[in-house]
Design a protein around this motif. Structure first.
Motif, mmCIF file in Angstrom:
data_model
loop_
_atom_site.group_PDB
_atom_site.id
_atom_site.type_symbol
_atom_site.label_atom_id
_atom_site.label_comp_id
_atom_site.label_asym_id
_atom_site.label_seq_id
_atom_site.Cartn_x
_atom_site.Cartn_y
_atom_site.Cartn_z
ATOM 1 N N ALA A 85 -31.212 -25.994 -39.865
ATOM 2 C CA ALA A 85 -30.728 -26.910 -38.821
ATOM 3 C C ALA A 85 -29.739 -27.920 -39.386
ATOM 4 N N HIS A 86 -28.789 -27.421 -40.134
ATOM 5 C CA HIS A 86 -27.859 -28.304 -40.841
ATOM 6 C C HIS A 86 -26.427 -27.848 -40.584
ATOM 7 N N THR A 87 -25.510 -28.805 -40.471
ATOM 8 C CA THR A 87 -24.100 -28.507 -40.266
ATOM 9 C C THR A 87 -23.382 -28.429 -41.610
ATOM 10 N N TYR A 88 -22.552 -27.401 -41.749
ATOM 11 C CA TYR A 88 -21.763 -27.208 -42.967
ATOM 12 C C TYR A 88 -20.303 -26.940 -42.591
ATOM 13 N N GLY A 120 -3.375 -21.467 -54.326
ATOM 14 C CA GLY A 120 -3.706 -22.724 -53.670
ATOM 15 C C GLY A 120 -3.491 -22.730 -52.171
ATOM 16 N N ASN A 121 -3.069 -21.605 -51.595
ATOM 17 C CA ASN A 121 -2.933 -21.531 -50.140
ATOM 18 C C ASN A 121 -4.318 -21.508 -49.507
ATOM 19 N N GLY A 122 -4.522 -22.333 -48.501
ATOM 20 C CA GLY A 122 -5.849 -22.466 -47.927
ATOM 21 C C GLY A 122 -5.933 -22.040 -46.484
ATOM 22 N N SER A 123 -7.117 -21.643 -46.079
ATOM 23 C CA SER A 123 -7.393 -21.363 -44.669
ATOM 24 C C SER A 123 -7.597 -22.677 -43.930
ATOM 25 N N ARG A 124 -7.743 -22.609 -42.640
ATOM 26 C CA ARG A 124 -8.215 -23.770 -41.900
ATOM 27 C C ARG A 124 -9.669 -24.032 -42.301
ATOM 28 N N ILE A 125 -10.160 -25.209 -42.017
ATOM 29 C CA ILE A 125 -11.552 -25.558 -42.304
ATOM 30 C C ILE A 125 -12.416 -25.148 -41.118
ATOM 31 N N GLY A 126 -13.468 -24.427 -41.410
ATOM 32 C CA GLY A 126 -14.408 -24.023 -40.378
ATOM 33 C C GLY A 126 -15.686 -24.836 -40.445
ATOM 34 N N ARG A 127 -16.370 -24.907 -39.326
ATOM 35 C CA ARG A 127 -17.631 -25.640 -39.204
ATOM 36 C C ARG A 127 -18.681 -24.677 -38.685
ATOM 37 N N THR A 128 -19.891 -24.751 -39.209
ATOM 38 C CA THR A 128 -20.945 -23.880 -38.722
ATOM 39 C C THR A 128 -22.290 -24.561 -38.907
ATOM 40 N N LYS A 129 -23.342 -23.934 -38.404
ATOM 41 C CA LYS A 129 -24.689 -24.508 -38.465
ATOM 42 C C LYS A 129 -25.684 -23.444 -38.862
ATOM 43 N N THR A 130 -26.707 -23.867 -39.568
ATOM 44 C CA THR A 130 -27.826 -22.974 -39.851
ATOM 45 C C THR A 130 -28.870 -23.090 -38.748
ATOM 46 N N ALA A 131 -29.677 -22.051 -38.615
ATOM 47 C CA ALA A 131 -30.761 -22.063 -37.635
ATOM 48 C C ALA A 131 -31.883 -22.973 -38.109
ATOM 49 N N PRO A 132 -32.650 -23.537 -37.194
ATOM 50 C CA PRO A 132 -33.816 -24.334 -37.598
ATOM 51 C C PRO A 132 -34.911 -23.439 -38.166
ATOM 52 N N ALA A 133 -35.829 -24.037 -38.896
ATOM 53 C CA ALA A 133 -36.964 -23.302 -39.441
ATOM 54 C C ALA A 133 -37.804 -22.709 -38.317
ATOM 55 N N ALA A 134 -38.586 -21.687 -38.647
ATOM 56 C CA ALA A 134 -39.326 -20.948 -37.626
ATOM 57 C C ALA A 134 -40.319 -21.811 -36.852
ATOM 58 N N ASP A 135 -40.799 -22.903 -37.448
ATOM 59 C CA ASP A 135 -41.778 -23.758 -36.769
ATOM 60 C C ASP A 135 -41.146 -25.035 -36.206
ATOM 61 N N SER A 179 -29.216 -19.313 -43.615
ATOM 62 C CA SER A 179 -28.021 -18.641 -44.112
ATOM 63 C C SER A 179 -27.062 -18.371 -42.961
ATOM 64 N N PHE A 180 -25.831 -18.048 -43.310
ATOM 65 C CA PHE A 180 -24.846 -17.625 -42.320
ATOM 66 C C PHE A 180 -23.768 -16.814 -43.032
ATOM 67 N N ILE A 181 -22.925 -16.157 -42.228
ATOM 68 C CA ILE A 181 -21.791 -15.403 -42.750
ATOM 69 C C ILE A 181 -20.517 -16.133 -42.378
ATOM 70 N N VAL A 182 -19.640 -16.355 -43.362
ATOM 71 C CA VAL A 182 -18.321 -16.924 -43.084
ATOM 72 C C VAL A 182 -17.285 -15.823 -43.240
ATOM 73 N N TRP A 183 -16.164 -15.974 -42.553
ATOM 74 C CA TRP A 183 -15.177 -14.891 -42.414
ATOM 75 C C TRP A 183 -13.770 -15.462 -42.512
ATOM 76 N N THR A 184 -12.863 -14.650 -43.042
ATOM 77 C CA THR A 184 -11.441 -14.963 -42.970
ATOM 78 C C THR A 184 -10.650 -13.673 -43.126
ATOM 79 N N ARG A 185 -9.335 -13.787 -42.946
ATOM 80 C CA ARG A 185 -8.416 -12.668 -43.205
ATOM 81 C C ARG A 185 -7.199 -13.219 -43.929
ATOM 82 N N ARG A 186 -6.859 -12.587 -45.073
ATOM 83 C CA ARG A 186 -5.705 -13.014 -45.863
ATOM 84 C C ARG A 186 -5.007 -11.767 -46.401
ATOM 85 N N PRO A 187 -3.877 -11.348 -45.775
ATOM 86 C CA PRO A 187 -3.166 -10.169 -46.266
ATOM 87 C C PRO A 187 -2.447 -10.440 -47.585
ATOM 88 N N PHE A 188 -2.402 -9.419 -48.434
ATOM 89 C CA PHE A 188 -1.629 -9.430 -49.669
ATOM 90 C C PHE A 188 -0.754 -8.175 -49.694
#
Length: 340
Positions: A57-60, A69-84, A1-10
């Protein structure tokens, strides 16, 4: 898992929804999850989304869009590998970044090298050891340089205090203004869009020479329980991290009510037992442990919220050093002080 973040004022009075998508490819042809996330003025229009059920251990890639329809930039992130997982772990650590007195072009170099590295040699995450911001802010029209460094505009501090050339935040609005100023830096933006960050604070996310909930900057020293809570809230809002806010939700912080009260009693470990001090410190627990494959247990410690007063801050101790090492302190004396 991971946390993704953005900021969009209204508009200030409205609570709005964003859509977040996570995909296995940058073109978003293989979207694996899509959900709605609320944003509101209560969290300075920031959003945090915990995404689970993913491959290790996967890139997303991820992005946010609003209802128009206004969009953020595209972000890239990775999950951690399994414990073993026996694979090596590649990470970089950073700290002490000051947009006020420089540029964050070290991130640009990191991105340049990482993009050209073999896949197995690319960074898995960035460990940020603190001082993501410097809460002591100089204004360019008041001071042009410091240590031959040019002073750049970061933010204007509402409801703050001035100590020497430094403007210091005392409220949530001041800390938020500084985080927004730092995140205008394009190299920092690109780094946060390329790698997952694992972060902990140091001193400047709260107070330059502060400790527990005591505010200290040069001659300024006073109880700062309300300031500590404000600093924790801004950190929670702008630094995506696996921590729990007082309200137990990622949507908003819900700060506890505290008063700035003198801390007069301490336990045997030096922790001030004044109730407002304890509430302020505990308003956000950032120490935690993460497992990253077979080879790394990452234990993240909080070196500021529970510490005692800096033993080297007493002016009398300056007599232990000589003029040949201005601003330094003898190592053997430091070892004695560290030992209590």
């Amino acid at each position: 898992s991971f946390i993704v973040w953005t900021r969009r004022p209204f508009e200030p009075s409205k609570r709005s929804l964003l859509t977040v998508e996570v995909a296995e490819d940058e073109a978003f042809l293989r979207v694996v999850t899509r959900t709605s996330v609320p944003v509101s003025a209560a969290a300075d229009w920031t959003a945090r989304v915990l995404v689970g059920g993913l491959k290790p251990a996967h890139t997303y890639w991820y992005r946010f869009t609003d209802r128009d329809g206004n969009g953020s930039r595209i972000g890239r992130t990775k999950t951690a590998p399994a414990a073993d997982d026996p694979r090596p772990v590649n990470f970089a650590f950073v700290s002490c970044q000051s947009v006020n007195e420089g540029k964050l072009n070290a991130y640009r170099r990191m991105i340049f090298e990482d993009a050209r590295a073999a896949p197995q040699d690319q960074l898995d995450f960035v460990l940020h050891l603190g001082d993501f911001i410097y809460e002591v802010v100089e204004y360019p029209e008041e001071v042009q340089t410091r240590y031959d460094r040019k002073i750049y505009e970061v933010a204007r501090i509402p409801d703050g205090e001035k100590v020497g050339n430094f403007h210091i935040p005392l409220t949530i609005d001041g800390y938020r203004a500084i985080y927004r100023g730092y995140l205008h830096d394009p190299d920092l933006q690109d780094a946060r869009a390329r790698w997952p960050f694992v972060a902990i604070w140091d001193n400047h996310e709260f107070s330059w020479q502060g400790w527990q909930s005591i505010l200290k900057a040069g001659p300024l020293e006073r109880p700062g329980q309300t300031v500590k809570v404000a600093a924790n809230q801004a950190w929670f809002e702008y630094i995506p991290a696996r921590v729990t806010a007082p309200g137990g939700s990622l949507e908003r912080f819900d700060p506890p009510a505290v008063k700035d009260v003198a801390i007069e009693k301490f336990d045997d470990n030096g922790l001030g037992i004044e109730p407002n001090n304890l509430t302020a410190i505990r308003s956000l627990i950032a120490y935690r442990a993460l497992r990253y494959g077979r080879h790394l247990d990452l234990i993240i410690t909080d070196q500021r919220s529970y510490r005692s007063k800096d033993p080297t801050a007493d002016p009398e101790l300056e007599k232990l050093g000589g003029p040949e090492f201005l601003g330094m302190f003898p190592e053997d004396a430091m070892e004695i002080l560290d030992g209590g």
